[in-house]
Design an enzyme around this catalytic site. Structure first.
Site, PDB file in Angstrom:
ATOM      1  N   GLU A  24      -8.065   6.627   2.356  1.00 42.18           N
ATOM      2  CA  GLU A  24      -6.801   6.047   1.506  1.00 42.18           C
ATOM      3  C   GLU A  24      -6.788   6.600   0.054  1.00 42.18           C
ATOM      4  O   GLU A  24      -7.783   7.016  -0.554  1.00 42.18           O
ATOM      5  CB  GLU A  24      -6.691   4.446   1.778  1.00 42.18           C
ATOM      6  CG  GLU A  24      -7.953   4.016   1.260  1.00 42.18           C
ATOM      7  CD  GLU A  24      -7.790   2.566   0.792  1.00 42.18           C
ATOM      8  OE1 GLU A  24      -6.574   2.174  -0.011  1.00 42.18           O
ATOM      9  OE2 GLU A  24      -8.575   1.649   0.766  1.00 42.18           O
ATOM     10  N   ASP A 136       0.505 -15.330   1.338  1.00 42.77           N
ATOM     11  CA  ASP A 136      -0.406 -13.916   0.994  1.00 42.77           C
ATOM     12  C   ASP A 136      -1.401 -13.520   2.095  1.00 42.77           C
ATOM     13  O   ASP A 136      -2.438 -13.792   2.010  1.00 42.77           O
ATOM     14  CB  ASP A 136      -0.927 -13.942  -0.421  1.00 42.77           C
ATOM     15  CG  ASP A 136      -1.198 -12.590  -0.895  1.00 42.77           C
ATOM     16  OD1 ASP A 136      -1.139 -11.559  -0.240  1.00 42.77           O
ATOM     17  OD2 ASP A 136      -1.865 -12.431  -2.217  1.00 42.77           O
ATOM     18  N   LYS A 157     -13.414  -8.226   1.605  1.00 47.10           N
ATOM     19  CA  LYS A 157     -14.039  -8.780   0.418  1.00 47.10           C
ATOM     20  C   LYS A 157     -14.014 -10.318   0.652  1.00 47.10           C
ATOM     21  O   LYS A 157     -13.245 -10.963   1.217  1.00 47.10           O
ATOM     22  CB  LYS A 157     -13.373  -8.494  -0.695  1.00 47.10           C
ATOM     23  CG  LYS A 157     -12.931  -6.903  -1.148  1.00 47.10           C
ATOM     24  CD  LYS A 157     -12.349  -6.737  -2.214  1.00 47.10           C
ATOM     25  CE  LYS A 157     -10.940  -7.327  -2.124  1.00 47.10           C
ATOM     26  NZ  LYS A 157      -9.873  -6.579  -1.404  1.00 47.10           N
TER      27      LYS A 157
HETATM   28  N1  PSU Z   1     -10.231  -3.752  -0.707  1.00 51.68           N
HETATM   29  C1  PSU Z   1     -10.936  -3.154  -1.426  1.00 51.68           C
HETATM   30  N2  PSU Z   1     -10.743  -2.410  -2.500  1.00 51.68           N
HETATM   31  C2  PSU Z   1      -9.221  -1.857  -2.426  1.00 51.68           C
HETATM   32  C3  PSU Z   1      -8.622  -2.333  -1.619  1.00 51.68           C
HETATM   33  C4  PSU Z   1      -8.941  -3.209  -0.533  1.00 51.68           C
HETATM   34  O1  PSU Z   1     -12.266  -3.179  -1.439  1.00 51.68           O
HETATM   35  O2  PSU Z   1      -9.037  -0.885  -2.996  1.00 51.68           O
HETATM   36  C5  PSU Z   1      -7.067  -2.058  -1.477  1.00 51.68           C
HETATM   37  C6  PSU Z   1      -6.738  -1.227   0.051  1.00 51.68           C
HETATM   38  O3  PSU Z   1      -5.784  -0.205  -0.228  1.00 51.68           O
HETATM   39  C7  PSU Z   1      -5.974  -2.138   0.821  1.00 51.68           C
HETATM   40  C8  PSU Z   1      -5.304  -2.869  -0.358  1.00 51.68           C
HETATM   41  O4  PSU Z   1      -5.121  -1.778   1.897  1.00 51.68           O
HETATM   42  O5  PSU Z   1      -6.122  -3.104  -1.439  1.00 51.68           O
HETATM   43  C9  PSU Z   1      -4.826  -4.368   0.196  1.00 51.68           C
HETATM   44  O6  PSU Z   1      -3.985  -4.983  -0.739  1.00 51.68           O
HETATM   45  P1  PSU Z   1      -3.077  -6.263  -0.447  1.00 51.68           P
HETATM   46  O7  PSU Z   1      -4.178  -7.444  -0.316  1.00 51.68           O
HETATM   47  O8  PSU Z   1      -2.312  -6.290  -1.461  1.00 51.68           O
HETATM   48  O9  PSU Z   1      -2.525  -5.785   0.913  1.00 51.68           O
HETATM   49 MN    MN Z   2      -0.743  -9.487  -0.801  1.00 56.49          MN
END
Ligand code: PSU
Ligand code: MN
Length: 303
Positions: A24, A136, A157
């Site tokens: 990614e 969220d 995380k």
């Molecule tokens: N977790 C990490 N590092 C990241 C992300 C997640 O430890 O950079 C990024 C990934 O690209 C994941 C995104 O798909 O954050 C999720 O964001 P959101 O919670 O806004 O969907």
């Molecule tokens: Mn989100």
């Protein structure tokens, strides 16, 4: 996606049935600090090449969903201020001709459309704490109920609601398999305290599960949870202390929506004096090696 741009190297590997692993770009653009992120993007690809696997880093470049970036593409995601792009942003970036760094969701969506079956990342997005009020929940979860791809991550995380995330993956019928253990990891930490129903011992076993999944479900991916080795994990006490600070800061600054994940990650790197970053890089490297093993087994099984 008729406009999908697949790099020649990736197209050739695909035509020959050789192993490919998608990577990614949000982790590069919004998850790791500059200039370390650019080195990391190159290193992640090298780990795969050294294992005989073709890397396919995914991003939207000038409006075109791209699978396999050249040097200029890598520079775009590492050095330029581009949007964090989830699946819903793709048509907008495409029509406007803009670049975007793809999240796990958008990467899985694009890579699956290109026919790539294995994807390595750091941590999966999930259900945020307080989601019952804020709603969220990362589109990573619902997208994995749709996209035909196996994602290797170090769990989610510990800034997220881990049991909530596991519940949603169950509801969405996404198989979650521990790599060598049923202990579900918490990204920087080897164990989250939550246990999975299933473990697999190696890539061959996971490739067999992928094939059986293809036979039993018309759509959807698989999550492989790969814990960081104990000697590489972050000190749990420091982890807890820094996370508490990060939450307080996000709250005080009113950070919301898609800014939450990048904010917390950036804050935690600073507040840990870079220690969380080293752990983050190590766990991605581990995930890439496991993804390479799965992709190699998949290629042997299906070639
Ligand atoms: N977790 C990490 N590092 C990241 C992300 C997640 O430890 O950079 C990024 C990934 O690209 C994941 C995104 O798909 O954050 C999720 O964001 P959101 O919670 O806004 O969907
Ligand atoms: Mn989100």
């Amino acid at each position: 996606m008729s406009t999908l741009n697949i790099a020649p190297e990736v197209a050739l590997a695909m035509a020959e049935g050789r192993p490919i692993v998608a990577l990614e770009s949000t982790i590069i653009s919004h998850g790791l600090p500059r200039p370390r992120n650019r080195e990391a993007a190159q290193e992640f690809e090298s780990i795969l090449r050294d294992l005989g696997v073709t890397p396919a880093t995914v991003a939207v470049i000038d409006g075109i969903p791209t699978v396999g970036l050249d040097a200029e593409g890598l520079a775009t995601i590492a050095d330029k201020d581009i949007a964090k792009a989830s699946v819903r942003d793709l048509p907008i970036l495409m029509a406007k001709g803009l670049s975007g760094a793809t999240t796990v969701a958008a990467t899985a969506h694009i890579a699956a459309r290109a026919g790539i079956r294995v994807f390595a990342t750091g941590g999966l997005g999930g259900v945020h704490r307080g989601a019952s009020d804020t709603f969220d929940e990362s589109a990573d979860l619902s997208t994995l109920a749709d996209a035909r791809i196996t994602v290797v991550s170090a769990g989610v995380k510990s800034v997220l609601d881990i049991p909530g995330t596991l519940e949603r993956l169950e509801t969405l019928s996404v198989p979650v398999i521990g790599y060598g253990t049923t202990a579900f990891p918490a990204f920087w930490l080897r164990e989250s305290g939550y246990t999975l129903d299933w473990a697999a011992e190696n890539g061959t076993e996971i490739a067999a599960i992928m094939r059986a999944h293809d036979d039993t479900a018309d759509r959807g991916g698989i999550v492989v949870a790969n814990p960081i080795p104990l000697d590489q994990q972050w000190d749990p006490a420091e982890h807890d202390r820094v996370l508490a600070q990060a939450f307080a800061a996000a709250d005080a600054q009113g950070v919301r929506g898609k800014a939450v994940t990048p904010f917390l990650l950036g804050y935690i790197v600073e507040a840990s004096g870079g220690r969380s970053l080293e752990v983050n890089l190590d766990l991605v490297r581990n995930n890439i090696r496991v993804a390479a093993e799965i992709a190699t087994a998949w290629s042997a099984l299906t070639r």
